[in-house]
Design a protein around this motif. Structure first.
Motif, short mmCIF file in Angstrom:
data_model
loop_
_atom_site.label_atom_id
_atom_site.label_comp_id
_atom_site.label_asym_id
_atom_site.label_seq_id
_atom_site.Cartn_x
_atom_site.Cartn_y
_atom_site.Cartn_z
N LEU A 1 11.68 4.58 3.05
CA LEU A 1 12.84 3.70 3.21
C LEU A 1 12.32 2.28 3.03
CD1 LEU A 1 14.28 5.21 6.52
CD2 LEU A 1 14.60 6.05 4.19
N LEU A 2 12.84 1.58 2.05
CA LEU A 2 12.31 0.25 1.70
C LEU A 2 13.35 -0.83 1.96
CD1 LEU A 2 10.39 -1.76 0.15
CD2 LEU A 2 11.41 -0.88 -1.97
N ASN A 3 12.96 -1.81 2.74
CA ASN A 3 13.83 -2.97 2.97
C ASN A 3 13.25 -4.17 2.21
OD1 ASN A 3 15.35 -5.08 3.91
ND2 ASN A 3 14.61 -4.98 6.03
N PHE B 1 0.83 -1.21 0.00
CA PHE B 1 0.00 0.00 0.00
C PHE B 1 0.87 1.27 0.00
CE2 PHE B 1 -2.94 3.15 1.90
CZ PHE B 1 -4.00 3.00 1.01
N SER B 2 1.92 1.26 0.81
CA SER B 2 2.81 2.43 0.88
C SER B 2 3.45 2.72 -0.46
CB SER B 2 3.94 2.18 1.89
OG SER B 2 3.43 1.87 3.14
N LEU B 3 3.93 1.65 -1.12
CA LEU B 3 4.62 1.86 -2.40
C LEU B 3 3.66 2.39 -3.45
CD1 LEU B 3 6.93 -1.32 -2.48
CD2 LEU B 3 7.52 1.01 -1.76
N GLY C 1 20.59 -1.73 -3.56
CA GLY C 1 20.14 -3.12 -3.76
C GLY C 1 18.88 -3.38 -2.96
N GLU C 2 19.08 -4.07 -1.82
CA GLU C 2 17.90 -4.46 -1.06
C GLU C 2 17.37 -3.33 -0.18
OE1 GLU C 2 18.95 -8.43 0.56
OE2 GLU C 2 17.61 -8.91 -1.10
N TYR C 3 18.15 -2.27 -0.04
CA TYR C 3 17.68 -1.11 0.72
C TYR C 3 17.61 0.09 -0.22
CZ TYR C 3 17.89 2.93 3.85
OH TYR C 3 17.64 4.13 4.46
N GLN C 4 16.44 0.66 -0.34
CA GLN C 4 16.27 1.79 -1.28
C GLN C 4 15.59 2.96 -0.58
OE1 GLN C 4 13.92 0.10 -4.46
NE2 GLN C 4 15.72 -0.81 -5.44
N ILE C 5 15.88 4.15 -1.09
CA ILE C 5 15.18 5.36 -0.61
C ILE C 5 14.44 5.97 -1.80
CG2 ILE C 5 15.42 7.63 0.46
CD1 ILE C 5 18.07 6.71 1.67
N ASP D 1 15.14 1.00 12.53
CA ASP D 1 14.93 -0.41 12.19
C ASP D 1 13.83 -0.54 11.15
OD1 ASP D 1 16.79 -1.24 13.98
OD2 ASP D 1 15.35 -1.68 15.60
N ILE D 2 14.13 -1.30 10.12
CA ILE D 2 13.07 -1.58 9.12
C ILE D 2 12.91 -3.10 9.07
CG2 ILE D 2 12.22 -1.02 6.81
CD1 ILE D 2 14.64 0.78 6.44
N PRO D 3 11.68 -3.58 9.33
CA PRO D 3 11.47 -5.03 9.32
C PRO D 3 11.67 -5.62 7.92
CG PRO D 3 9.40 -3.84 9.69
CD PRO D 3 10.48 -2.82 9.63
N PRO D 4 11.89 -6.94 7.82
CA PRO D 4 12.00 -7.57 6.51
C PRO D 4 10.76 -7.27 5.65
CG PRO D 4 11.83 -9.22 8.29
CD PRO D 4 12.00 -7.89 8.93
N HIS D 5 10.97 -6.97 4.39
CA HIS D 5 9.87 -6.64 3.45
C HIS D 5 9.07 -5.44 3.96
CE1 HIS D 5 9.78 -10.96 1.55
NE2 HIS D 5 10.96 -10.38 1.51
N GLY D 6 9.72 -4.57 4.73
CA GLY D 6 8.99 -3.46 5.35
C GLY D 6 9.41 -2.10 4.83
#
Ligand code: GLA
Length: 413
Positions: free
Chosen positions: A321-323, A252-254, A303-307, A399-404
């Motif tokens: 912030l996407l994990n 939803f956020s994305l 890569g797996e962490y994006q802004i 802290d950003i949870p997995p897939h969070g």
């Protein structure tokens, strides 16, 4: 004099009627519900009425959701005059009755067809019947048309959809035109003058991999979106059971960051409180619906962490912030730096410090607005925690949870 007059009249007669879509529709991304993701062909008058009721009773309408759209399978054949025939068993009172019911709830009514000979479920498509169907939809009281690409064979995308746009315009009822040709002929390059939204990819499914893959494909498309013309990464799967609550929050956020249409696809009459709190997060919806109509761009890709950053009206912005990884991440976030990010066209950058000094007249002052882009001028709101961040230092570990995700709105003080 007579000659001049007849030249004038002739000239007037030959002024070409410029093809156009209806103005002032979908100035912010359309919000609503569509039957496909959850119910596929299992649609009926009773279901649509139940969903319209639930949209009101659940609070979805108050949160901004408006369109109730029946996807494929409401239609079965054409009669001897070529008129589209709804499934009588499933829609005993016909489509006008249903549209009237949806309207009576203060909502809008949407329907589905395809630009080809048949729809994706082999029901009659619109090819060759565009003007007739557009008149029929106007008569039903349709407000939104999703127009698919099945049965299209060798047709040209742009001309097929332009033809339906013209038919809708000629029928005279303002109808949001949702182009669904799955990104096949790069609709973002031509659909801005044809429709109000266009699918950019194949179908979403209710899984993390499908959702995050579609999200990645929107990356270079920000420049094509704006009021009245939106990239459509497909309808929401939030609440359909295939992802975790965290993943649905990310989904939803994305979509909100992308200024995507927010078309729910779940059972609105039976939502858990978690799902309600996602679909009706008004602070997130405000990001999606911001009047500037900007789609977010990727600012940093590790890569797996994006802004990702989305400019908002009034010199505000949303930062995501996407994990994407399967592990929790603890990242050092420099909020002072995030405050400084500004958009250059559709890219986001940190402006260079102004180079003022002796012998360098004309180098300063800084470009417009940069002075305002400092941490002191903003409060930072966490849009899922629903509270302001207390920033003691200009940076902090988050802290950003997995897939969070973490979503921050920089709000002008
Ligand atoms: C296509 C579309 C879907 C849905 C189905 C219906 O696959 O992309 O969104 O409308 O057709 O048959």
């Amino acid at each position: 004099m007579k000659k001049i007059l007849s030249v004038f009249i002739l000239g007037f007669l030959f002024i070409p009627v410029l093809p156009q879509k209806f103005e002032n529709l979908a100035l912010t991304p359309p919000m609503g519900w569509n039957s496909w993701n959850k119910y596929q062909c299992n649609v009926s008058e009773a279901l649509i009425m139940q969903m319209a009721d639930a949209m009101v009773n659940s609070g979805m309408k108050d949160a901004g959701y408006q369109y109730i759209v029946i996807d494929d399978c409401w239609q079965v054949s054409r009669d001897e005059n070529g008129e589209i025939v709804p499934d009588k068993g499933r829609f005993p009172h016909g489509m006008k009755y249903l549209a009237d019911y949806v309207h009576s709830k203060g909502l809008k009514f949407g329907i589905y067809s395809s630009a080809g000979k048949v729809t994706c479920q082999e029901r009659p498509g619109g090819l060759g019947h565009e003007y007739q169907d557009a008149r029929t939809y106007a008569r039903y009281g349709v407000d939104y048309l999703k127009y698919d690409w099945c049965g299209s064979s060798t047709q040209d995308g742009k001309s097929s959809y332009s033809n339906m746009r013209d038919a809708l315009y000629a029928a005279g009822r303002p109808i949001v035109f949702s182009i669904c040709e799955w990104g096949t002929s790069k609709p973002w390059e031509w659909a801005g003058t044809v429709g109000n939204l266009w699918r950019t990819t194949g179908d979403i499914s209710d899984s993390w991999n499908s959702m995050i893959d579609i999200f990645g494909k929107q990356r270079d498309l920000a420049k094509y979106a704006g009021p009245g013309k939106w990239n459509d990464p497909d309808m929401l799967e939030v609440g359909n059971g295939g992802m975790t609550t965290e993943e649905y929050r990310t989904h939803f956020s994305l979509w909100c960051m992308l200024a995507s249409p927010l078309i729910a696809g779940n059972d609105l009459a039976n939502m858990t409180s978690e799902i309600q709190s996602i679909l009706m997060n008004k602070e997130m919806i405000a990001i999606d619906q911001d009047s500037l109509g900007r789609q977010a761009s990727c600012f940093r890709d590790n890569g797996e962490y994006q802004i990702w950053v989305k400019s908002l009206s009034g010199n505000e912005k949303a930062v995501c912030l996407l994990n994407k990884s399967d592990e929790k991440k603890s990242v050092l976030v420099d909020f002072a730096l995030l405050a400084k990010i500004r958009s250059f066209g559709f890219r986001y950058e940190i402006p260079e410090p102004a180079q003022e000094g002796p012998g360098m007249p004309g180098m300063g002052p800084k470009p417009f607005g940069d002075k305002l882009l400092t941490l002191e001028n903003y409060r930072i709101r966490d849009l899922w925690e629903h509270k302001d961040l207390v920033v003691k230092e200009s940076s902090a570990y988050i802290d950003i949870p997995p897939h969070g995700v973490k979503i921050y709105r920089f709000i002008k003080k």
